[in-house]
Design an enzyme around this catalytic site. Structure first.
Site, mmCIF file in Angstrom:
data_model
loop_
_atom_site.group_PDB
_atom_site.id
_atom_site.type_symbol
_atom_site.label_atom_id
_atom_site.label_comp_id
_atom_site.label_asym_id
_atom_site.label_seq_id
_atom_site.Cartn_x
_atom_site.Cartn_y
_atom_site.Cartn_z
ATOM 1 N N GLU A 56 15.146 10.032 0.261
ATOM 2 C CA GLU A 56 14.112 9.478 -0.605
ATOM 3 C C GLU A 56 12.705 9.811 -0.113
ATOM 4 O OE1 GLU A 56 15.703 5.401 -0.949
ATOM 5 O OE2 GLU A 56 16.364 6.029 -2.931
ATOM 6 N N GLU A 73 25.400 8.098 -1.962
ATOM 7 C CA GLU A 73 25.448 6.634 -1.911
ATOM 8 C C GLU A 73 26.107 6.162 -3.195
ATOM 9 O OE1 GLU A 73 21.650 4.725 -1.042
ATOM 10 O OE2 GLU A 73 21.132 6.348 0.326
#
Ligand code: GAL
Length: 972
Positions: free
Chosen positions: A428, A498
């Site tokens: 991220e 994820e």
């Protein structure tokens, strides 16, 4: 020895975007060699200042009197020590707890000065030779310091560094004294580096990994690179160990004795996560013998797939943050090993080291026990998302040296681990040139592994299309190649880096994902978010989470979203995951007496497993035996005949349970450890027959009796069964919303927890319309509805009895336009506290409609307290699925109440009400009362994963529709 009294203004390095100065170039890490080393872990003297330059640096001078300083443990985080005297942890997900003003940080910048005094051991090679870049002499190694440190030895300023979860070494041989050495380390909580470390976790400053002094003998290698590949066609391994100094490589198990740089090819057993074969070896250089553990394996991208040793792999992974409930990210070897063992025992085969390189010893364990590793760089700039990624360091050339430094420190440190198959650029961090530069550098340095980064939808720099939290339907589309776009043109393998957000109760839907993963070659598995809850052990709260330390900005219990509770007890989510990813598929036809066994390993055959059957009548095993299953190769299937049923099970419910367990002790679990199982029904459960022969009759005290039941004549409520008091039996639709019910605020989908509350399902009103004693039944008519809404559930309780048993049939007819599913649908009542519960149904652990894979039918027994699942933030938990019957309140001389269900029901019992559970913020808020509250549910809403990912799949939603269900009460 000179001491430079640095101007406090020198703290400018804190806000400098550069990675630091003075440290040696990065190199391979190894736990030990025959060269001398001295651990500097232990108690260090410590002083905390509120700002980076509040104190001058005279403390670094030999002779400084630190008499009034405190002490801290190194490795450690100071905020977790000193009983609050050293500040407190701060938890934010992606918001920076500092103004977003890169690279500057607030003047309020807690700064910890550390001092360590040490003597060299008597046998330390002397005299300390000059360093000349590490050739002879000594280096001082820091394995991890958050977030920025400046280091002095014996008063000499060695330099400073950032990159919290990466090693930094300094040449110190020329500075060492036989005794009285003074190591001074100044650590700042915030630095320019903090902008690159915005991972979703606690901010925990300190010297949190080992500090070691390493002797570097003259002639020892500065660095070495083990290249060990495997040719699956030939069955040979090719080895070349590169080193900056000439030396020899000895591999006794392969009769190898070659020079460094020399290529040798020999037949070998390859390394895989399933068959982690390592060859002990030694790198012998002029000054040092370094033990190596070599694993031969080849990772390639071929036909759009990630292949190891010629075969595609399926990741059954977890995201692992480093966590210990008392020591934060300062983990000892035993804890790291526990993680690895727990993973192996739960059929996990892969780890993403979210979101930074772990303690290097963890990777040694992954090599040894066998886990595929995605090693992720210490990089996340998620907080820039709040400003549309403007000023994002990864797209600003000034930061590129820092990014490259981080990439190099990871790759150089970890390059010799066979377990590491993929490098990840970070998490991220948006997109930008800096990431491309990292990827290019990594490819140039190590072409033998693949590159991962999730944050760039175009996969410009990566070899894997990776996403997080994509829902089932989208993953299925990707699997079918229907996702189009830039990725459609470039055929890349897909992984979910994820998924399955394991926050609180859940995650739901794992089995549904796994089916999709296994169906499409292109989908190469996923990594559940995440391994462990980051709760901090705390007297007041049990385990503390965000906000419990008075943080002005925090993200609450979003930090507790793991498959393990903070103390490493497996949560039901991990038990579920173990079942979902089990490496053997067992199916078949119980009535027909055949079992179909499929080996779903990628590399291992089934020779390590022993299979057994048990034949169960009404949940009890009446006979067991071994099942002869061939040592199937990966992907192979065999049909195996079961024996004749050992007893005539007519009139009973019968089934086979087939188990695959370790045939012998393995490195990670003892013989008998259960790996995979399945249940095959033979005959169905007979109906519960209770002929309605008893009549309701007044009991002369304002009550009504019906068989063993006593009712209030006024309200129609059941007050006792066979002398056991029953309170408040009525329809119940409320559950204390789970984290997944509540959902993440950004979820566009319906977030059920808040909707339920707005509708008022937690404050239903029960309007009594009629109590009708009849010929053979007592009928109680009600309407159950929330205030301020027109929706309602017309609910009829019909009681009948055969004189000894009492049957309740509940009929529910919805009224109005229900826009939401119900949390649960069933009845609730209170019983006088009793200890033990026995049941025939799913167990031993909890289950919900989409978390029920691991729920095994059988006879189970537990105390009421054992039925509770201790989610760090209390919420609905503890339901047992598919319960045929339960006996509640055994023990302590109390009779048990027996309940049989038709159909099977969800069973929950607890010492507090759902309302108390709902109101609690920590486990310590729950105090047991003297009533056991029992829920018998006809339906439960699924769990899903909406605390970050997708919600409950439609087939697991508890739609509001007419329903009828029965329970039979008696005392056994
Ligand atoms: C992801 C992130 C993780 C964690 C998770 C939610 O977006 O990569 O670090 O924040 O969400 O728990």
């Amino acid at each position: 020895m000179s001491f430079r009294n640095t101007d406090p203004a020198d703290a400018a390095y804190v806000e400098d975007v550069s990675p630091g100065s003075g440290a040696l170039p990065p190199r391979a890490w190894y736990a030990s060699s025959d060269a001398a080393s001295l651990s500097l872990n232990g108690r260090w003297r410590f002083r905390l200042s509120p700002t980076a330059d509040a104190e001058d640096d005279s403390f670094a001078a030999p002779g400084y009197d630190c008499g009034d300083w405190a002490e801290v443990a190194v490795p450690g985080h100071w905020v977790l020590q000193g009983d609050g005297a050293f500040g407190a942890p701060v938890y934010t997900n992606h918001r920076y707890p500092l103004p977003v003003d890169p690279p500057r940080v607030p003047t309020e910048n807690p700064t910890g000065d550390h001092l360590r005094f040490f003597d060299l051991p008597a046998d330390w090679p002397a005299p300390a030779a000059p360093d000349a870049g590490g050739e002879g002499g000594a280096v001082l190694r820091f394995d991890g310091v958050e977030s920025c440190a400046r280091v002095w030895l014996n008063g000499t300023d060695l330099g400073e560094f950032k990159g919290s979860r990466l090693p930094h070494e300094f040449a110190v041989g020329h500075l060492l004294e036989p005794s009285g050495n003074v190591l001074a380390v100044r650590v700042h909580q915030w630095s320019a580096g903090s902008y690159l470390e915005d991972q979703d976790q606690w901010w925990l400053p300190g010297v949190f990994r080992d500090v070691t002094l390493l002797h570097r003998p003259a002639g020892s290698a500065l660095d070495f690179f083990v290249h060990a590949s495997y040719d699956h066609r030939e069955g040979t391994g090719t080895l070349r160990v590169d080193s900056d100094v000439d030396g020899r490589v000895l591999v006794p198990g392969l009769d190898i004795d070659v020079e460094t740089g020399q290529v040798i090819t020999v037949p070998v057993r390859p390394w895989t996560a399933e068959t982690p074969h390592l060859y002990d070896a030694t790198l012998v250089t002029g000054g040092e013998r370094v033990p190596l553990r070599i694993g031969f394996r080849t990772v390639v991208l071929e036909d759009g797939l990630i292949k190891v040793n010629g075969r595609p792999v399926l990741f059954k992974g977890v995201n692992r943050h480093e966590w210990h409930p008392e020591h934060g990210r300062a983990l000892d070897l035993a804890t790291m090993r526990e993680d690895v063992l727990l993973m192996k025992r739960h059929n996990v085969n892969a780890v993403r080291t979210s979101h930074y390189p772990p303690h290097p010893a963890f990777l040694d364990l992954c090599d040894e026990y066998g886990l595929w590793v995605i090693d992720e760089c210490d990089l996340e700039t998620h907080g820039f998302t709040g400003q549309g990624w403007r000023d994002n360091p990864v797209d600003d050339d000034r930061w590129t040296p820092a990014l490259l430094d981080r990439a190099a420190r990871m790759v150089e440190r970890d390059k010799n681990h066979p377990s590491v198959v993929v490098w990840s650029l970070g998490n991220e961090a948006g997109t930008g040139r800096g990431l491309t530069a990292m990827a290019e550098w990594i490819r140039g340095r190590d072409g033998s592994r693949l590159i991962h980064y999730e944050g760039d939808a175009n996969c410009r720099d990566t070899d894997v299309y990776s996403r997080m939290y994509a829902d089932h339907a989208e993953v299925d589309r990707i699997g079918r190649g229907l996702d189009g776009g830039p990725l459609g043109r470039r055929r890349l393998p897909f992984i979910l880096c994820e998924y399955g957000h394991a926050m609180g109760n859940g995650p739901g839907g794992l089995a549904d994902y796994q089916r999709i993963f296994e169906e499409h070659d292109r989908i190469q598995g996923g990594f559940v978010w995440e391994w462990i809850d980051h709760g901090i052990r705390d007297e007041r709260y049990g385990f503390a989470y965000g906000g419990d330390f008075g943080e002005e900005l925090h993200d609450g219990n979003f930090v507790c979203d793991g498959l393990l509770f903070p103390d490493r007890t497996p949560s039901p989510g991990l038990v579920e995951y173990k079942k979902v990813v089990e490496p053997v598929r067992i199916e078949g036809d119980g009535a027909g007496g055949t079992v179909r066994v499929t080996n779903t390993f990628d590399f291992a055959d089934l020779s390590a497993l022993a299979f057994a059957w048990s034949y169960e009548v009404d949940g009890e095993a009446v006979e067991t035996g071994a099942l002869d299953v061939p040592a199937l190769a990966p992907g192979e299937t065999a049909d195996v005949k079961l024996p004749e049923p050992p007893v005539d099970g007519r009139g009973a419910e019968t089934r086979w349970t087939v188990r695959a367990a370790l045939a012998g002790d393995s490195a990670w679990a003892p013989r008998g450890h259960l790996v995979a199982w399945a249940q095959l029904p033979v005959s169905e459960r007979p109906l519960v027959s209770v002929p309605a022969s008893a009549r309701p009759a007044p009991d002369g005290r304002g009550g009504i009796t019906l068989g063993p039941g006593v009712f209030s004549a006024r309200t129609g409520e059941l007050t006792a069964v066979d002398g056991i008091d029953v309170v408040g039996l009525k329809l119940d639709v409320w559950r204390a919303p789970t984290d997944n019910d509540d959902g993440a605020s950004w979820q566009p989908d319906a977030r059920h927890g808040p909707l339920w509350r707005t509708l008022g399902l937690h404050r239903m009103r029960h309007r009594l319309e009629a109590v009708e004693p009849g010929e053979d039944a007592l009928t109680v008519r009600t309407r159950v509805a929330p205030a301020a809404a027109e929706v309602g559930l017309r609910t009829v309780y019909r009681w009948t009895s055969d004189g000894t048993r009492l049957r309740l049939t509940v009929s529910v007819a919805p009224e109005g336009d229900w826009q939401v599913p119900l949390p649960r649908l069933g009845i609730r009542f209170g019983l006088p506290a009793g200890d033990r519960v026995r049941w025939h149904g799913g167990g031993p652990g909890e289950a919900y409609p989409d978390t029920a894979a691991a729920s095994m039918l059988g006879r189970w027994e537990a105390t009421v307290d054992e039925l509770q699942t201790p989610y760090v933030r209390p919420q609905e938990n503890g339901a047992r699925a598919d319960v045929r019957w339960a006996e509640i309140g055994q023990g302590a001389g109390r009779p048990a109440l027996r309940v049989e269900g038709e159909p099977e029901f969800w069973f929950t019992a607890r010492r507090w009400t759902s309302e108390q559970l709902d109101a609690a913020e920590h486990l310590t808020d729950l105090t047991p009362g003297d009533t056991v509250w029992v829920n018998l549910d006809h339906g439960q809403q699924g769990i899903g994963s909406q605390s970050c990912g997708p919600g409950v799949l439609p087939r697991y939603r508890l739609r509001v529709r007419p329903a009828e269900f029965s329970f039979v009460f008696s005392t056994p």
